[in-house]
Design a protein around this motif. Sequence first.
Motif, PDB file in Angstrom:
ATOM      1  N   GLY A 137       0.823  -1.212   0.000  1.00 34.47           N
ATOM      2  CA  GLY A 137       0.000   0.000   0.000  1.00 34.47           C
ATOM      3  C   GLY A 137       0.852   1.255   0.000  1.00 34.47           C
ATOM      4  O   GLY A 137       0.599   2.194  -0.769  1.00 34.47           O
ATOM      5  N   LEU A 138       1.888   1.270   0.841  1.00 32.98           N
ATOM      6  CA  LEU A 138       2.761   2.435   0.914  1.00 32.98           C
ATOM      7  C   LEU A 138       3.525   2.621  -0.406  1.00 32.98           C
ATOM      8  O   LEU A 138       3.670   3.747  -0.893  1.00 32.98           O
ATOM      9  CB  LEU A 138       3.744   2.282   2.074  1.00 32.98           C
ATOM     10  CG  LEU A 138       4.640   3.492   2.357  1.00 32.98           C
ATOM     11  CD1 LEU A 138       3.803   4.711   2.740  1.00 32.98           C
ATOM     12  CD2 LEU A 138       5.643   3.160   3.469  1.00 32.98           C
ATOM     13  N   ALA A 139       4.004   1.510  -0.981  1.00 35.98           N
ATOM     14  CA  ALA A 139       4.724   1.601  -2.255  1.00 35.98           C
ATOM     15  C   ALA A 139       3.815   2.129  -3.359  1.00 35.98           C
ATOM     16  O   ALA A 139       4.213   3.000  -4.152  1.00 35.98           O
ATOM     17  CB  ALA A 139       5.285   0.230  -2.635  1.00 35.98           C
ATOM     18  N   LEU A 140       2.603   1.626  -3.426  1.00 36.14           N
ATOM     19  CA  LEU A 140       1.647   2.141  -4.412  1.00 36.14           C
ATOM     20  C   LEU A 140       1.349   3.615  -4.156  1.00 36.14           C
ATOM     21  O   LEU A 140       1.212   4.406  -5.100  1.00 36.14           O
ATOM     22  CB  LEU A 140       0.346   1.325  -4.357  1.00 36.14           C
ATOM     23  CG  LEU A 140       0.388  -0.064  -4.989  1.00 36.14           C
ATOM     24  CD1 LEU A 140      -0.844  -0.866  -4.584  1.00 36.14           C
ATOM     25  CD2 LEU A 140       0.483   0.036  -6.511  1.00 36.14           C
ATOM     26  N   GLY A 141       1.243   3.976  -2.881  1.00 36.13           N
ATOM     27  CA  GLY A 141       0.964   5.364  -2.541  1.00 36.13           C
ATOM     28  C   GLY A 141       2.072   6.302  -2.978  1.00 36.13           C
ATOM     29  O   GLY A 141       1.810   7.357  -3.561  1.00 36.13           O
ATOM     30  N   PHE A 142       3.327   5.904  -2.729  1.00 33.50           N
ATOM     31  CA  PHE A 142       4.448   6.738  -3.153  1.00 33.50           C
ATOM     32  C   PHE A 142       4.530   6.819  -4.674  1.00 33.50           C
ATOM     33  O   PHE A 142       4.805   7.886  -5.238  1.00 33.50           O
ATOM     34  CB  PHE A 142       5.762   6.203  -2.577  1.00 33.50           C
ATOM     35  CG  PHE A 142       6.082   6.731  -1.214  1.00 33.50           C
ATOM     36  CD1 PHE A 142       6.306   8.085  -1.009  1.00 33.50           C
ATOM     37  CD2 PHE A 142       6.171   5.881  -0.121  1.00 33.50           C
ATOM     38  CE1 PHE A 142       6.603   8.579   0.259  1.00 33.50           C
ATOM     39  CE2 PHE A 142       6.465   6.358   1.155  1.00 33.50           C
ATOM     40  CZ  PHE A 142       6.685   7.722   1.333  1.00 33.50           C
ATOM     41  N   ALA A 143       4.319   5.690  -5.352  1.00 31.07           N
ATOM     42  CA  ALA A 143       4.363   5.702  -6.815  1.00 31.07           C
ATOM     43  C   ALA A 143       3.267   6.595  -7.382  1.00 31.07           C
ATOM     44  O   ALA A 143       3.515   7.447  -8.250  1.00 31.07           O
ATOM     45  CB  ALA A 143       4.232   4.280  -7.355  1.00 31.07           C
TER      46      ALA A 143
END
Length: 421
Positions: A137-143
């Motif tokens: 979730g965090l990786a998708l959010g940053f991307a």
Amino acid sequence: MRNIPYFPGWNVVAGSSVGIGFGSVPFFASGFALLAGAMAKDFSWSQPEVAKAASIYLLLQTVAYPLCGWPLDRWGSRAFALVSIALFAASALVLSRIDGSLWQFYLAFALMGIVAAGTNVVSYARAIALWFNRKRGLALGFAASGQAVGSFIIPIAFHTMISAHGWSWTLVAMAVFELVICLPLVALLVKDSPKPLGLLPDGASAETVTASTPADDSMTVREIVRTGVFWKLAISFAIMGMSFYAIAPNIVYILTKKAGLGLADVATIQAVSGIAVLFGRIGFGYLLDRVHAPFVGIVALVLTSICAMTYATTSVPMLIIFASILNGLAIGGDTDLMPYLASRYFGTAAVSRIFGWFLFAFFLGAAIGPVTFAQLSATFGGSDLPLMLLAGLQIIPALLFLSIGRYRTSEASGLSGAVAS
């Protein structure tokens, strides 16, 4: 498990953020109103005529999204994203050469809608899902937060360049930026999977895999489309797409006609909304790893409803800015939710294809939104009713999110707020 000092998955996130940040979604959501407004002024087009171009673009991009899934799952994120960026730049050059014909205007946006779908999150979600599990979730959010950066930069850059050089040169400059900046960075940073490096998601070493590691229980596409969860999510995303795009392409009309603001004010408000999208992307991504994702979706729906009601009931500048911030935060949840829910409920094997169908639903609703809102506004003579209806509509996806239950996939076990079932 042995962890490496720096996990190269974050390079993938950075490259994805660049591609997404200057892809077709921020271009359309934040730049279309200014660009089309300038073209309409030059060629004496009406607001409903311009809105038709928005619907054509969104409809063709809607059709293109499901078609992205198969080549993405076959050839990977990197190759598909690079081809899409090049075609997006070419379509911007085509649009820059129209001579005042509405048919040329419509055809140029139709071309862009078809070829530019792969410049968005759909191209990168598969790679991120393979590189990350517990921090997905965090990786998708940053991307996806790159979209917020683009949403901040694009309206200011477009307003400045259109004022100084006109809309045609603005499009040429955008195409050059795509080819010279975005394409090389995506090529350098985005890698399709951690396996060639001997790594597992989140940076664990493949050497440490044991028999206790959960097996991938991904579902096939045929199995997925037979589930009620798939259809509930698809309907929810269709309504969310219709709601956001009812406002975004019509924001100049809403804020100039109803609130009495100038185009420079609208550009500033759009930029502020873009900053809010940045915080929304990262904030919602953080929450997705800690809170059951459908509840996070409901928060986004509440923000959308408050935004629409505020636009409908006030012309006070500070409240208008507040509403635009809420709208930015809300859209920050949409892009994170679709790939995250696709991977958690159905697994990663077909995540590109299922995300593509969710985007199909989202943009099918989005294609209906601009013209429907414009026609309702014309029918009711500038009434607040269309915005109030939009606010009330958010009840439907909220109820559907509440009904879909817990995550299914074994890789989601142990996540806070969700137990695989």
